[in-house]
Design a protein around this motif. Sequence first.
Motif, mmCIF file in Angstrom:
data_model
loop_
_atom_site.group_PDB
_atom_site.id
_atom_site.type_symbol
_atom_site.label_atom_id
_atom_site.label_comp_id
_atom_site.label_asym_id
_atom_site.label_seq_id
_atom_site.Cartn_x
_atom_site.Cartn_y
_atom_site.Cartn_z
ATOM 1 N N THR A 41 0.834 -1.207 0.000
ATOM 2 C CA THR A 41 0.000 0.000 0.000
ATOM 3 C C THR A 41 0.866 1.253 0.000
ATOM 4 O O THR A 41 0.640 2.187 -0.783
ATOM 5 C CB THR A 41 -0.925 0.005 1.228
ATOM 6 O OG1 THR A 41 -1.798 -1.128 1.165
ATOM 7 C CG2 THR A 41 -1.755 1.279 1.273
ATOM 8 N N CYS A 42 1.862 1.295 0.885
ATOM 9 C CA CYS A 42 2.762 2.461 0.953
ATOM 10 C C CYS A 42 3.542 2.629 -0.345
ATOM 11 O O CYS A 42 3.735 3.748 -0.835
ATOM 12 C CB CYS A 42 3.728 2.308 2.125
ATOM 13 S SG CYS A 42 2.958 2.422 3.755
ATOM 14 N N PHE A 43 3.990 1.511 -0.910
ATOM 15 C CA PHE A 43 4.779 1.550 -2.138
ATOM 16 C C PHE A 43 3.952 2.121 -3.287
ATOM 17 O O PHE A 43 4.419 2.977 -4.046
ATOM 18 C CB PHE A 43 5.269 0.142 -2.480
ATOM 19 C CG PHE A 43 6.442 0.114 -3.418
ATOM 20 C CD1 PHE A 43 7.730 0.006 -2.939
ATOM 21 C CD2 PHE A 43 6.248 0.203 -4.797
ATOM 22 C CE1 PHE A 43 8.817 -0.019 -3.807
ATOM 23 C CE2 PHE A 43 7.321 0.181 -5.672
ATOM 24 C CZ PHE A 43 8.612 0.073 -5.174
ATOM 25 N N ARG A 44 2.710 1.651 -3.413
ATOM 26 C CA ARG A 44 1.842 2.136 -4.486
ATOM 27 C C ARG A 44 1.531 3.624 -4.305
ATOM 28 O O ARG A 44 1.503 4.386 -5.278
ATOM 29 C CB ARG A 44 0.551 1.325 -4.527
ATOM 30 C CG ARG A 44 -0.405 1.759 -5.648
ATOM 31 C CD ARG A 44 -1.714 1.007 -5.577
ATOM 32 N NE ARG A 44 -1.556 -0.369 -6.005
ATOM 33 C CZ ARG A 44 -1.597 -0.760 -7.286
ATOM 34 N NH1 ARG A 44 -1.767 0.140 -8.253
ATOM 35 N NH2 ARG A 44 -1.465 -2.023 -7.604
ATOM 36 N N GLN A 45 1.278 4.040 -3.063
ATOM 37 C CA GLN A 45 0.987 5.451 -2.807
ATOM 38 C C GLN A 45 2.172 6.339 -3.190
ATOM 39 O O GLN A 45 1.995 7.449 -3.693
ATOM 40 C CB GLN A 45 0.640 5.654 -1.330
ATOM 41 C CG GLN A 45 -0.715 5.096 -0.932
ATOM 42 C CD GLN A 45 -0.968 5.199 0.562
ATOM 43 O OE1 GLN A 45 -0.041 5.421 1.354
ATOM 44 N NE2 GLN A 45 -2.224 5.032 0.959
#
Length: 280
Positions: free
Chosen positions: A263-267
């Motif tokens: 999730t953090c990576f995609r954001q």
Amino acid sequence: MKPHDIGTLPGSVLYAHIPSAAGKELAFYPVYLGHYMCDTSYCVDRRTFDCFMLMYITHGTGYVETEGRRRTLQEGDIVVLDCYAPHRYAATGDGWEIEWIHFDGPMARHYYELAAKNGCVLRMAGHYAATHSLRKLLTLYKDRVPAPELRLSKYITDLLTDVILCAEESRGQAQQSAVVEESIRYISDHLDRDISVELLARQAMLSPFYFSRLFKRETGFTPHRYLVMVRLDYSRYLLRSSPLTVKEVAFRCGFNSESHFCTCFRQQLGMTPQEYRDEQ
């Protein structure tokens, strides 16, 4: 009056003050003060001179020697000297321009010790308030404005107080920067661990609220935001250069789950960790 010191250039001025008996009882009184433009032949070398000195380097470079130690001087520096002790100072490079005052009084040694407790050279570039009272004194003498000795004492008190406070502020900012630098080192060395703002604040011996404000002021990011950024940067390196699975990369970088990592990576990057790896 025109100074006769070797190395002083045209335009330099020197003022002398002879205090009354009552004036010597005040906290401070001026002895000499001046505004010098000097070439590199200017050098003062004394065994003793019965007063204290504050000198502001407005332009150029030089050095000062006290207690067997030489310190370089540059534009914006302030020097405080106990002239009762041996001392030497001189212009270097292309010379210098200095504003200075010799002063004494019952409170002179106490204020000198406060100002010089971390060294006689104070890096004061940008702290214009620290020299405002010195300029007022020089202007009084230049314009030949009669001034009560009590007012002269006040100006010297203001000058020394401003210098001491500005020096304390500069030291405080340096200490605060060191706190943030230490936290950044801890984050870099312990990325795989559970790191919280509370933990970092506790190590810095600050409240979480104050630590977060200080960290953002120094770095431009909140501690949490900075931590996530560093973890993601390291994860990108591992995804490019190691055979670790996405889950292993997540835990190696301190994320508590693969889903949270993704999730953090995609954001941050607009793609999943696997998509990023496949593009490399």
